[in-house]
Write a protein that holds these residues in place. Structure first.
Motif, PDB file in Angstrom:
ATOM      1  N   SER A 125     -36.856  30.494  20.400  1.00 56.18           N
ATOM      2  CA  SER A 125     -36.418  29.935  19.116  1.00 56.18           C
ATOM      3  C   SER A 125     -35.804  28.539  19.279  1.00 56.18           C
ATOM      4  O   SER A 125     -35.913  27.704  18.388  1.00 56.18           O
ATOM      5  CB  SER A 125     -35.397  30.864  18.459  1.00 56.18           C
ATOM      6  N   LYS A 126     -35.173  28.298  20.454  1.00 51.98           N
ATOM      7  CA  LYS A 126     -34.510  26.997  20.642  1.00 51.98           C
ATOM      8  C   LYS A 126     -34.258  26.769  22.122  1.00 51.98           C
ATOM      9  O   LYS A 126     -34.063  27.717  22.882  1.00 51.98           O
ATOM     10  CB  LYS A 126     -33.188  26.960  19.870  1.00 51.98           C
ATOM     11  N   THR A 127     -34.254  25.482  22.530  1.00 50.57           N
ATOM     12  CA  THR A 127     -33.951  25.097  23.907  1.00 50.57           C
ATOM     13  C   THR A 127     -32.868  24.017  23.890  1.00 50.57           C
ATOM     14  O   THR A 127     -33.010  23.009  23.181  1.00 50.57           O
ATOM     15  CB  THR A 127     -35.196  24.560  24.625  1.00 50.57           C
ATOM     16  N   ASN A 128     -31.815  24.237  24.664  1.00 47.84           N
ATOM     17  CA  ASN A 128     -30.715  23.261  24.743  1.00 47.84           C
ATOM     18  C   ASN A 128     -30.440  22.881  26.193  1.00 47.84           C
ATOM     19  O   ASN A 128     -30.731  23.659  27.120  1.00 47.84           O
ATOM     20  CB  ASN A 128     -29.424  23.845  24.155  1.00 47.84           C
ATOM     21  N   PHE A 129     -29.867  21.672  26.379  1.00 48.83           N
ATOM     22  CA  PHE A 129     -29.405  21.224  27.694  1.00 48.83           C
ATOM     23  C   PHE A 129     -27.890  21.068  27.662  1.00 48.83           C
ATOM     24  O   PHE A 129     -27.344  20.431  26.752  1.00 48.83           O
ATOM     25  CB  PHE A 129     -30.038  19.877  28.071  1.00 48.83           C
ATOM     26  N   GLU A 130     -27.206  21.654  28.635  1.00 40.83           N
ATOM     27  CA  GLU A 130     -25.774  21.450  28.824  1.00 40.83           C
ATOM     28  C   GLU A 130     -25.560  20.816  30.195  1.00 40.83           C
ATOM     29  O   GLU A 130     -25.868  21.430  31.223  1.00 40.83           O
ATOM     30  CB  GLU A 130     -25.024  22.785  28.741  1.00 40.83           C
ATOM     31  N   ILE A 131     -25.055  19.568  30.217  1.00 38.64           N
ATOM     32  CA  ILE A 131     -24.868  18.831  31.467  1.00 38.64           C
ATOM     33  C   ILE A 131     -23.380  18.796  31.788  1.00 38.64           C
ATOM     34  O   ILE A 131     -22.567  18.357  30.970  1.00 38.64           O
ATOM     35  CB  ILE A 131     -25.445  17.403  31.354  1.00 38.64           C
ATOM     36  N   SER A 132     -23.029  19.268  32.970  1.00 37.77           N
ATOM     37  CA  SER A 132     -21.618  19.381  33.353  1.00 37.77           C
ATOM     38  C   SER A 132     -20.995  18.006  33.556  1.00 37.77           C
ATOM     39  O   SER A 132     -21.680  17.020  33.840  1.00 37.77           O
ATOM     40  CB  SER A 132     -21.500  20.211  34.634  1.00 37.77           C
ATOM     41  N   GLY A 133     -19.681  17.974  33.402  1.00 33.39           N
ATOM     42  CA  GLY A 133     -18.938  16.740  33.642  1.00 33.39           C
ATOM     43  C   GLY A 133     -19.119  15.700  32.570  1.00 33.39           C
ATOM     44  O   GLY A 133     -18.856  14.513  32.795  1.00 33.39           O
ATOM     45  N   ASN A 134     -19.586  16.115  31.379  1.00 38.09           N
ATOM     46  CA  ASN A 134     -19.813  15.174  30.269  1.00 38.09           C
ATOM     47  C   ASN A 134     -20.711  14.011  30.663  1.00 38.09           C
ATOM     48  O   ASN A 134     -20.622  12.913  30.089  1.00 38.09           O
ATOM     49  CB  ASN A 134     -18.468  14.629  29.739  1.00 38.09           C
ATOM     50  N   LYS A 135     -21.559  14.246  31.672  1.00 36.23           N
ATOM     51  CA  LYS A 135     -22.483  13.195  32.099  1.00 36.23           C
ATOM     52  C   LYS A 135     -23.617  13.088  31.086  1.00 36.23           C
ATOM     53  O   LYS A 135     -24.119  14.094  30.583  1.00 36.23           O
ATOM     54  CB  LYS A 135     -23.036  13.519  33.482  1.00 36.23           C
ATOM     55  N   LYS A 136     -24.008  11.881  30.798  1.00 30.65           N
ATOM     56  CA  LYS A 136     -25.063  11.653  29.816  1.00 30.65           C
ATOM     57  C   LYS A 136     -26.315  11.150  30.526  1.00 30.65           C
ATOM     58  O   LYS A 136     -26.284  10.133  31.197  1.00 30.65           O
ATOM     59  CB  LYS A 136     -24.606  10.628  28.775  1.00 30.65           C
TER      60      LYS A 136
END
Length: 607
Positions: A125-136
């Motif tokens: 239904s959905k795909t998300n990315f969570e990157i640690s350390g608030n890195k963009k």
């Protein structure tokens, strides 16, 4: 009071009957396994997941396979495997609703029918990315569309593993060699959907550090560094290491080429690179002996001198004897990176005597070839050749000798353009990939070149591994020749011929196609050939093939007549060796009335 006793007695009898009927089928030979309701997953795919298999007369009597005997305990495990496979394919509610056994007590054989209810699969239904350390990392959002599990896709275990590797490799190539990635799944059983959250710890963005080379005793370090596709200080990229390894290996100077990043400390910004090499011998000699139906006894010697005149240059001497080529002597000089990187110059000097079924010819001359990769595994080449040919006019067709003013000695000055793409693997016994080639050959470029003609040709080969190591191999070849001389004569050695061990195997060498009134092959200006082979293992290092070949040669240019195609079918055996399979093929023309069986012994597949 008697009714309950009768009721319980009936139930006990029914259970006893069912259990005994099931176990009465123990050790029956399984003749067929079929599935009902498997709309998404094929029967072949399901059969590949279970231990039970069905055999028939061909497997029992030709392939000598041992029949599988039904075992209830194993069958219960097979049902579990089927359900687990469905669950890995996203059908978490799949179930086996019925199993029907059809037993023949006389022959003690069994047919099994399995009914499956797949139910609805789980979809993304959905795909998300969570990157640690608030890195963009802005570019990572572009990766979503390249993943296998996008919105709406059926969830498959193997695909999420592939997506994890793709995300990791993408970030490594973006300069994050210490990246760690994982995922979490939020499954909604009511909606049959799943939300995928990718959890990424990218780590420090790094650069290439210094390069250390080990194992080069003879080859200069500057030659190796010239093939490195990155510089110290460039953003780290894993693909650059792979490309560098390929380039160094293609020099032909090393047995082993290994590149490794020294990832000892995740806090280091610069990553040192180690290149470990094992050099090939500077001088190498190979001697070959063999026998084939077309060439009869053959012997060859191949000598190679690496680092000739320094650098990556090579000098090769090759000599061969067979019934088709009483002598074939060639001296080859190879200069890698000629003018441009990855462009190879090859210079060949040769002297050859050919004794084909339709002519005998002496040839000596030289050719110069430039070859380089261009894109998508495609390499391009351009070759200029000059040769002086001496034709034995007593060996050719008397009809053509009277019809044409054939010179005994003549020059040929030619240019040839080629495109080739090779993805087939392994080299000697391919089971996957393909080969495609296009060749444009023109003869008549001055230097008193006697004959003027243009010969385009194409060839395609495809290899597909299906079930149980069964390989489907396919080949087709087509070409034509346009003459620009008044008499339309084409030299015998430049014409198309068909028939033989690597051609249409129902005919011996060059015996399919135009002939004179004495039955001597004279070749033609148009050719079409196609081969279909099924290759299957038998036992140990022995395998078998069945094949269908069809094609023909026509006298005129651009002539391809479907009604005139000739067909041949046959069987063969292959014995695996380190230098490729030794093969025996038996073939017979079909639709030809009484025809002679042809046999061929050779090394290597027909294609």
């Amino acid at each position: 009071m008697k009714f309950p006793e009768a009721k319980y007695s009936y139930l006990i009898f029914l259970i006893f009957f069912v259990v005994n009927y099931s176990f009465a089928q123990e050790n029956y030979i399984v003749r067929d396994i079929t599935f009902i309701g498997n709309d998404t997953i094929s029967s072949d795919e399901l059969l590949a997941r279970v231990e039970h298999y069905a055999t028939g007369w061909f497997a029992d009597n030709i392939l000598f396979e041992d029949p599988f005997k039904f075992t209830q305990v194993i069958f219960e495990r097979d049902k579990e495997r089927i359900i687990k496979h469905y669950q890995r394919q996203g059908f978490i509610n799949a179930e086996i609703t019925d199993v029907n056994f059809s037993a023949d007590d006389k022959s003690e054989t069994l047919e099994i029918e399995i009914t499956i209810n797949e139910n609805k699969p789980i979809r993304v239904s959905k795909t998300n990315f969570e990157i640690s350390g608030n890195k963009k990392i802005d570019s990572i959002e572009n990766l979503k569309s390249e993943l296998l599990l996008v919105e709406g896709a059926r969830f498959i275990d193997e695909k999420i593993t592939n997506d994890k590797n793709k995300i990791t490799n993408y970030l490594i190539n973006e300069g994050y060699p210490f990246v760690k990635s994982d995922y979490s799944l939020n499954i909604d059983t009511a909606d049959n959907s799943v939300k995928i959250t990718w959890q990424i710890d990218a780590g420090l963005r790094s650069e290439f550090g210094d390069i250390k080379i080990e194992g080069n005793k003879r080859v200069e370090e500057s030659l190796i560094l010239n093939k490195v596709t990155f510089n110290e200080g460039d953003i780290y990229n894993g693909s650059a290491l792979d490309e560098t390894q390929k380039r160094i290996y293609k020099l032909g100077l090393f047995y082993i080429v290994s590149l490794s990043a020294q990832l000892s400390n995740s806090s280091e910004k610069k990553i040192p690179i180690k290149i470990k090499l094992e050099e090939a011998p500077q001088f190498n000699t190979k001697i070959g002996l063999g026998y084939g139906r077309d060439e009869k006894f053959r012997a060859s010697i191949d000598q190679r001198w690496l680092g000739f005149l320094g650098g990556a240059r090579q000098l090769k001497f090759y000599a061969k004897h067979s019934s088709l080529e009483p002598y074939h002597i060639r001296l080859n000089f190879l200069q890698p990176d000629f003018i441009w990187d990855l462009t190879n110059l090859s210079v060949n000097n040769f002297i050859i005597r050919q004794t084909e079924p339709g002519f005998t010819l002496k040839r000596f001359g030289a050719d110069f070839t430039l070859q380089r990769p261009i894109f998508f595994d495609i390499s391009a080449s351009i070759k200029y050749s000059f040769e002086r040919s001496t034709l034995d006019t007593n060996s050719i067709s008397q009809v053509e000798r009277l019809k044409f003013n054939i010179n005994e000695i003549y020059n040929k000055s030619s240019i040839e353009l080629g495109l080739e793409r090779i993805t087939s693997d392994p080299v000697f016994d391919p089971d996957k990939g393909s080969l495609s080639s296009v060749t444009l050959h023109y003869s008549g470029l001055g230097l008193r070149s006697k004959y003027h003609f243009f010969r385009p040709s194409i060839e395609y080969r495809k290899y597909i591994e299906t079930i149980d190591r069964l390989i489907l191999a396919f080949r087709f070849k087509a070409g034509t020749i346009f003459s620009y001389d008044n008499d339309n004569f084409i030299p015998y050695e430049e014409r198309f011929y068909s028939g033989g061990s690597s051609s249409i195997r129902g005919w011996s060498r060059a015996q399919l196609g135009p002939k004179d009134n004495e039955g001597q092959p004279i070749g033609g200006k148009s050719i079409f050939e196609s081969n279909i082979e099924f290759r299957f293992p038998l036992f140990w290092i022995i395998s078998g093939v069945t094949f269908l070949d069809y094609g023909n040669v026509w006298s005129s240019e651009l002539t391809f007549i479907a009604d005139e195609l000739r067909y041949a079918s046959g069987l063969g055996l292959r014995v695996s060796t380190p230098i490729g399979p030794v093969r025996l093929d038996l073939a017979i023309p079909v639709f030809e009335g009484r025809a002679q069986v042809q046999y061929f012994i050779s090394v290597g597949h027909a294609f």
